[in-house]
Design a protein around this motif. Structure first.
Motif, mmCIF file in Angstrom:
data_model
loop_
_atom_site.group_PDB
_atom_site.id
_atom_site.type_symbol
_atom_site.label_atom_id
_atom_site.label_comp_id
_atom_site.label_asym_id
_atom_site.label_seq_id
_atom_site.Cartn_x
_atom_site.Cartn_y
_atom_site.Cartn_z
ATOM 1 N N GLU A 1 5.928 4.668 -6.901
ATOM 2 C CA GLU A 1 5.134 5.860 -6.634
ATOM 3 C C GLU A 1 3.666 5.469 -6.597
ATOM 4 O OE1 GLU A 1 4.514 10.423 -8.219
ATOM 5 O OE2 GLU A 1 5.539 8.992 -9.510
ATOM 6 N N ILE A 2 2.969 6.064 -5.647
ATOM 7 C CA ILE A 2 1.528 5.909 -5.528
ATOM 8 C C ILE A 2 0.932 7.307 -5.654
ATOM 9 C CG2 ILE A 2 -0.369 5.176 -4.033
ATOM 10 C CD1 ILE A 2 1.736 3.308 -2.676
ATOM 11 N N THR A 3 -0.006 7.472 -6.559
ATOM 12 C CA THR A 3 -0.575 8.790 -6.852
ATOM 13 C C THR A 3 -2.093 8.747 -6.720
ATOM 14 O OG1 THR A 3 1.210 9.232 -8.401
ATOM 15 C CG2 THR A 3 -0.739 10.576 -8.615
ATOM 16 N N ARG A 4 -2.625 9.826 -6.190
ATOM 17 C CA ARG A 4 -4.078 9.937 -6.056
ATOM 18 C C ARG A 4 -4.530 11.248 -6.669
ATOM 19 N NH1 ARG A 4 -8.856 7.986 -5.101
ATOM 20 N NH2 ARG A 4 -10.274 9.202 -3.860
ATOM 21 N N ASN A 5 -5.403 11.165 -7.652
ATOM 22 C CA ASN A 5 -6.137 12.347 -8.109
ATOM 23 C C ASN A 5 -7.602 11.957 -8.101
ATOM 24 O OD1 ASN A 5 -6.389 10.969 -10.589
ATOM 25 N ND2 ASN A 5 -4.780 12.139 -11.550
ATOM 26 N N ASN A 6 -8.142 11.509 -9.192
ATOM 27 C CA ASN A 6 -9.516 11.020 -9.214
ATOM 28 C C ASN A 6 -9.593 9.606 -8.646
ATOM 29 O OD1 ASN A 6 -12.131 11.776 -9.871
ATOM 30 N ND2 ASN A 6 -12.112 10.547 -11.713
ATOM 31 N N SER A 7 -8.513 8.848 -8.787
ATOM 32 C CA SER A 7 -8.415 7.486 -8.264
ATOM 33 C C SER A 7 -6.960 7.231 -7.883
ATOM 34 C CB SER A 7 -8.896 6.475 -9.302
ATOM 35 O OG SER A 7 -8.071 6.525 -10.441
ATOM 36 N N LEU A 8 -6.664 6.026 -7.444
ATOM 37 C CA LEU A 8 -5.338 5.660 -6.964
ATOM 38 C C LEU A 8 -4.598 4.876 -8.043
ATOM 39 C CD1 LEU A 8 -3.856 6.028 -4.260
ATOM 40 C CD2 LEU A 8 -4.608 3.739 -3.649
ATOM 41 N N ALA A 9 -3.417 5.349 -8.433
ATOM 42 C CA ALA A 9 -2.588 4.675 -9.427
ATOM 43 C C ALA A 9 -1.219 4.413 -8.813
ATOM 44 C CB ALA A 9 -2.443 5.534 -10.681
ATOM 45 N N SER A 10 -0.520 3.398 -9.330
ATOM 46 C CA SER A 10 0.798 3.088 -8.762
ATOM 47 C C SER A 10 1.692 2.395 -9.771
ATOM 48 C CB SER A 10 0.643 2.194 -7.528
ATOM 49 O OG SER A 10 0.144 0.923 -7.902
ATOM 50 N N ILE A 11 2.980 2.533 -9.522
ATOM 51 C CA ILE A 11 3.999 1.768 -10.219
ATOM 52 C C ILE A 11 5.062 1.419 -9.189
ATOM 53 C CG2 ILE A 11 5.191 3.854 -11.028
ATOM 54 C CD1 ILE A 11 6.005 2.105 -13.533
ATOM 55 N N ASN A 12 5.481 0.153 -9.166
ATOM 56 C CA ASN A 12 6.468 -0.338 -8.206
ATOM 57 C C ASN A 12 7.447 -1.232 -8.943
ATOM 58 O OD1 ASN A 12 5.324 0.564 -5.459
ATOM 59 N ND2 ASN A 12 3.571 -0.261 -6.553
ATOM 60 N N SER A 13 8.731 -1.054 -8.627
ATOM 61 C CA SER A 13 9.777 -1.784 -9.347
ATOM 62 C C SER A 13 10.787 -2.381 -8.382
ATOM 63 C CB SER A 13 10.515 -0.860 -10.314
ATOM 64 O OG SER A 13 9.620 -0.314 -11.251
ATOM 65 N N LEU A 14 11.358 -3.495 -8.802
ATOM 66 C CA LEU A 14 12.444 -4.154 -8.090
ATOM 67 C C LEU A 14 13.555 -4.419 -9.088
ATOM 68 C CD1 LEU A 14 13.783 -5.830 -5.789
ATOM 69 C CD2 LEU A 14 12.443 -7.774 -6.621
ATOM 70 N N GLN A 15 14.738 -3.911 -8.797
ATOM 71 C CA GLN A 15 15.912 -4.185 -9.621
ATOM 72 C C GLN A 15 16.875 -5.014 -8.784
ATOM 73 O OE1 GLN A 15 17.614 -0.637 -11.403
ATOM 74 N NE2 GLN A 15 15.609 0.319 -11.385
ATOM 75 N N LEU A 16 17.419 -6.049 -9.381
ATOM 76 C CA LEU A 16 18.294 -6.967 -8.669
ATOM 77 C C LEU A 16 19.559 -7.182 -9.479
ATOM 78 C CD1 LEU A 16 18.672 -8.972 -6.306
ATOM 79 C CD2 LEU A 16 17.458 -10.653 -7.687
ATOM 80 N N LYS A 17 20.697 -6.887 -8.856
ATOM 81 C CA LYS A 17 21.988 -7.150 -9.481
ATOM 82 C C LYS A 17 22.475 -8.490 -8.944
ATOM 83 C CE LYS A 17 26.583 -5.216 -10.078
ATOM 84 N NZ LYS A 17 27.494 -4.134 -9.681
ATOM 85 N N ILE A 18 22.358 -9.541 -9.765
ATOM 86 C CA ILE A 18 22.696 -10.893 -9.332
ATOM 87 C C ILE A 18 24.208 -11.061 -9.260
ATOM 88 C CG2 ILE A 18 22.449 -13.338 -9.888
ATOM 89 C CD1 ILE A 18 19.740 -12.475 -11.254
ATOM 90 N N THR A 19 24.901 -10.668 -10.329
ATOM 91 C CA THR A 19 26.367 -10.638 -10.357
ATOM 92 C C THR A 19 26.759 -9.355 -11.094
ATOM 93 O OG1 THR A 19 26.637 -11.753 -12.496
ATOM 94 C CG2 THR A 19 26.446 -13.178 -10.550
ATOM 95 N N ASN A 20 28.048 -9.145 -11.278
ATOM 96 C CA ASN A 20 28.493 -7.982 -12.059
ATOM 97 C C ASN A 20 28.044 -8.078 -13.511
ATOM 98 O OD1 ASN A 20 29.672 -6.649 -9.942
ATOM 99 N ND2 ASN A 20 31.699 -7.511 -10.304
ATOM 100 N N ASP A 21 27.733 -9.276 -13.976
ATOM 101 C CA ASP A 21 27.361 -9.472 -15.373
ATOM 102 C C ASP A 21 25.873 -9.749 -15.595
ATOM 103 O OD1 ASP A 21 30.021 -9.179 -16.197
ATOM 104 O OD2 ASP A 21 30.443 -11.290 -15.842
ATOM 105 N N ILE A 22 25.124 -9.967 -14.521
ATOM 106 C CA ILE A 22 23.702 -10.309 -14.668
ATOM 107 C C ILE A 22 22.867 -9.417 -13.753
ATOM 108 C CG2 ILE A 22 21.951 -12.106 -14.446
ATOM 109 C CD1 ILE A 22 24.197 -14.174 -14.761
#
Length: 192
Positions: free
Chosen positions: A84-105
Motif C-alpha cells: 500500500e502507498i498512502t498520501r496525506n501530508n507525505s508519502l508512506a508505503s509498505i510492500n511485502s513479498l511472500q514466497l512458498k518455497i516448498t510445502n514445508d518452507i
C-alpha cells in the motif's frame, strides 16, 4: 489534543466529553482479476470542529485532512506480492513479498517507509513504534521438519528523526525464534 482514554469518572473528565466533533467520509474502489490481481484505491476526508495546533515541526495542524491510498495484491502460484502507498501530508508505503518455497518452507520480506511528517489519523500500520518516522525491513522464515516447526524473523528498523525517548536518530533490531513440537497427541511444547 484528543482525549481517547474513555474515562468519565470526575467532573473534569465529564466536561471533556463530546467537545470534539468529527465529520468523516470516504470510499474505496476495488478491481480484481480472478485471484491473480487486486487493485484498490481509497480516499477519506476528516474534518474537526477545532483545529489541531502543532507543538513540533512534524505535528499535524489544521482542522481538515485528506488521505489517498493505492493498495495492490498480486498472486502467482507460490509468490504473493502486496502493498500500500498512502498520501496525506507525505508519502508512506509498505510492500511485502511472500514466497512458498516448498510445502514445508515459506519466507516473507516486508519493507516499510513512514516519513517523519506522515500522520496516520485513523490507522495503525505494521511498525516498531508509531506509523511515522520509521524505515524498516522485516524478514522471516517458517519451516516444518519431522522434529517440529521453526519460525524465525529479524526486524531491522531505524528512526530517521527524533523520537519521544531519543532526541537523535536511532536504530535497532529484533530477533525472534519459535520452535514447536508435538511429542504426543495432546502435548505441544513451545520454545521461544
Amino acid at each position: 489534543s484528543l482525549i481517547i482514554d474513555g474515562y468519565h469518572r470526575t467532573e473534569s473528565e465529564i466536561n471533556k466529553r463530546h467537545k470534539v466533533k468529527e465529520i468523516f467520509y470516504g470510499g474505496i474502489l476495488n478491481y480484481s482479476i480472478q485471484r491473480f490481481l487486486s487493485i484498490g484505491i481509497s480516499y477519506y476526508r476528516s474534518g474537526f470542529n477545532y483545529p489541531f495546533e502543532a507543538s513540533s515541526v512534524y505535528d499535524i495542524s489544521g482542522n481538515s485532512f485528506n488521505c489517498y491510498s493505492l493498495a495492490y495484491k498480486i498472486n502467482f502460484e507460490n509468490i504473493y506480492f502486496s502493498g500500500e502507498i498512502t498520501r496525506n501530508n507525505s508519502l508512506a508505503s509498505i510492500n511485502s513479498l511472500q514466497l512458498k518455497i516448498t510445502n514445508d518452507i515459506s519466507t516473507v520480506i516486508s519493507i516499510r517507509n513512514y516519513p517523519e511528517d506522515f500522520f496516520p489519523l485513523h490507522s495503525s500500520g505494521f511498525a516498531e513504534s508509531q506509523t511515522k518516522n520509521e524505515f524498516g525491513i522485516y524478514t522471516g522464515i517458517n519451516f516444518k521438519t519431522k522434529f517440529g516447526s521453526f519460525n524465525f524473523f529479524i526486524d531491522q528498523y531505524k528512526f530517521p528523526g527524533a523520537t519521544y525517548y531519543n532526541p537523535l536518530p536511532s536504530k535497532g533490531r529484533e530477533f525472534y525464534l519459535n520452535y514447536e513440537v508435538k511429542p504426543i497427541k495432546k502435548l505441544l511444547l513451545t520454545l521461544r
